[in-house]
Design an enzyme around this catalytic site. Structure first.
Site, PDB file in Angstrom:
ATOM      1  N   GLU A 293       1.004  -1.440   0.287  1.00 52.90           N
ATOM      2  CA  GLU A 293      -0.080   0.218  -0.016  1.00 52.90           C
ATOM      3  C   GLU A 293       0.867   1.173  -0.109  1.00 52.90           C
ATOM      4  OE1 GLU A 293      -3.596   0.438   0.486  1.00 52.90           O
ATOM      5  OE2 GLU A 293      -3.813  -1.662  -0.077  1.00 52.90           O
TER       6      GLU A 293
ATOM      7  N   ASP B 142      -0.385  12.137  -4.840  1.00 58.09           N
ATOM      8  CA  ASP B 142      -0.306  13.529  -5.122  1.00 58.09           C
ATOM      9  C   ASP B 142      -0.398  13.717  -6.577  1.00 58.09           C
ATOM     10  OD1 ASP B 142       0.206  16.141  -5.426  1.00 58.09           O
ATOM     11  OD2 ASP B 142       1.589  16.408  -3.521  1.00 58.09           O
TER      12      ASP B 142
ATOM     13  N   THR C 145     -12.063   6.644   0.794  1.00 60.99           N
ATOM     14  CA  THR C 145     -11.305   7.395   1.740  1.00 60.99           C
ATOM     15  C   THR C 145     -11.517   8.806   1.811  1.00 60.99           C
ATOM     16  OG1 THR C 145      -9.770   8.124  -0.205  1.00 60.99           O
ATOM     17  CG2 THR C 145      -9.263   5.977   0.590  1.00 60.99           C
TER      18      THR C 145
ATOM     19  N   ASP D  48      10.352   6.790   1.762  1.00 64.69           N
ATOM     20  CA  ASP D  48      10.017   6.752   0.408  1.00 64.69           C
ATOM     21  C   ASP D  48       9.622   5.332  -0.090  1.00 64.69           C
ATOM     22  OD1 ASP D  48      10.114   6.910  -2.162  1.00 64.69           O
ATOM     23  OD2 ASP D  48      11.541   8.797  -2.258  1.00 64.69           O
TER      24      ASP D  48
ATOM     25  N   PHE E  22      -9.718  11.277   0.490  1.00 65.57           N
ATOM     26  CA  PHE E  22      -9.305  11.913  -0.761  1.00 65.57           C
ATOM     27  C   PHE E  22     -10.517  11.687  -1.521  1.00 65.57           C
ATOM     28  CE2 PHE E  22      -5.217  11.207   1.384  1.00 65.57           C
ATOM     29  CZ  PHE E  22      -4.886  12.395   1.386  1.00 65.57           C
ATOM     30  N   GLU E  23     -11.244  10.409  -1.651  1.00 65.80           N
ATOM     31  CA  GLU E  23     -12.224  10.283  -2.624  1.00 65.80           C
ATOM     32  C   GLU E  23     -13.263  11.147  -2.162  1.00 65.80           C
ATOM     33  OE1 GLU E  23     -14.933   6.692  -4.229  1.00 65.80           O
ATOM     34  OE2 GLU E  23     -13.113   6.161  -2.823  1.00 65.80           O
TER      35      GLU E  23
ATOM     36  N   ASP F 120      -8.740  11.026  -8.321  1.00 64.99           N
ATOM     37  CA  ASP F 120      -9.754  12.061  -8.628  1.00 64.99           C
ATOM     38  C   ASP F 120      -9.512  13.303  -9.423  1.00 64.99           C
ATOM     39  OD1 ASP F 120      -8.261  13.271  -6.665  1.00 64.99           O
ATOM     40  OD2 ASP F 120      -9.795  14.315  -5.496  1.00 64.99           O
TER      41      ASP F 120
END
Length: 236
Positions: free
Chosen positions: A69, A144, A215, A121, A217-218, A180
């Site tokens: 993930e 991002d 989420t 990272d 963000f969604e 998105d």
């Protein structure tokens, strides 16, 4: 005087955030059991990672398919998927310390044994610590978008990075992306389609899979009127 070292291009914004008492407690108690730090190539020679040195069987304490993930955020989606999918192990990678601490706390609260958290990272982790042909799936949910054209070089989904991620998948393993941002979605689709060893499981974009939790963000993208796009590709 210039050192001659080429500056690294990061695919993420390092973010700061305050840790609550609960988060500090989770880090102190749980990191040794659930966490690992991704070394950076700039460190001392003795600290530099060797390719493929991370033993995933030892890390999770069993032999099972592993899902990577990338960018687990606050960890809610990772925990939900891991809880619903006990037969696979989930290795979450995040740079935001409060998110890592929250994922640790959620993992303990749910009593999950199939979650581990890496701080650093994701590309360094994949490049230096994970062996080829090992992962059952890679999830890249709402990375991002770097919307300004001059920043597109920082996007995670670009040809060289996709080739690296794909090389760590087992044959038949999946690379699942979601975004998105319409322009980034088109770019993702074109980049993934161009990889000769990946096959799109759906014509164009994938229908929203039930196994991917909603989420923040969604929800943010939906509230702003942006369409949510999923892409699911399989390694040949």
């Amino acid at each position: 005087m210039p050192s001659g070292r080429v500056a690294r291009i990061r695919t993420f914004h390092p973010r700061r955030g305050r840790l609550s008492g609960r988060h500090l407690d989770a880090l102190e108690r749980l990191w040794a059991s659930y966490g690992l730090t991704v070394p950076t190539p700039e460190g001392p020679e003795s600290d530099r990672p060797d390719a493929g040195r991370l033993d995933l069987v030892e890390l999770f304490g069993r032999t099972a398919p592993v899902v990577l993930e990338i960018g687990s955020g606050m960890g809610d989606a990772t925990v939900a998927m891991a809880a619903a999918d006990p037969g696979r192990d989930y290795l979450a990678v995040e740079v935001h310390t409060p998110g890592i601490a929250n994922l640790l706390a959620l993992t303990e609260r749910q009593g999950l044994t199939n979650v581990r958290i890496a701080q650093g990272d994701a590309l360094d982790l994949v490049r230096h610590l994970l062996p080829p042909d090992r992962l059952d799936a890679v999830h890249v949910f709402f990375p991002d978008p770097w919307p300004k054209p001059r920043h597109h070089k920082r996007r995670l989904i670009q040809p060289a990075h996709v080739a690296l991620l794909r090389s760590r998948l087992v044959p038949g393993g999946t690379l699942h992306c979601a975004t998105d941002w319409p322009e980034y979605a088109e770019s993702m689709r074109d980049t993934l389609t161009a990889d000769p060893e990946l096959v799109n499981l759906f014509p164009g974009f994938a229908p929203r899979p039930a196994h991917r939790p909603v989420t923040k963000f969604e929800r943010r993208g939906t509230a702003a009127g942006r369409p949510i796009r999923d892409l699911i590709f399989r390694r040949r």
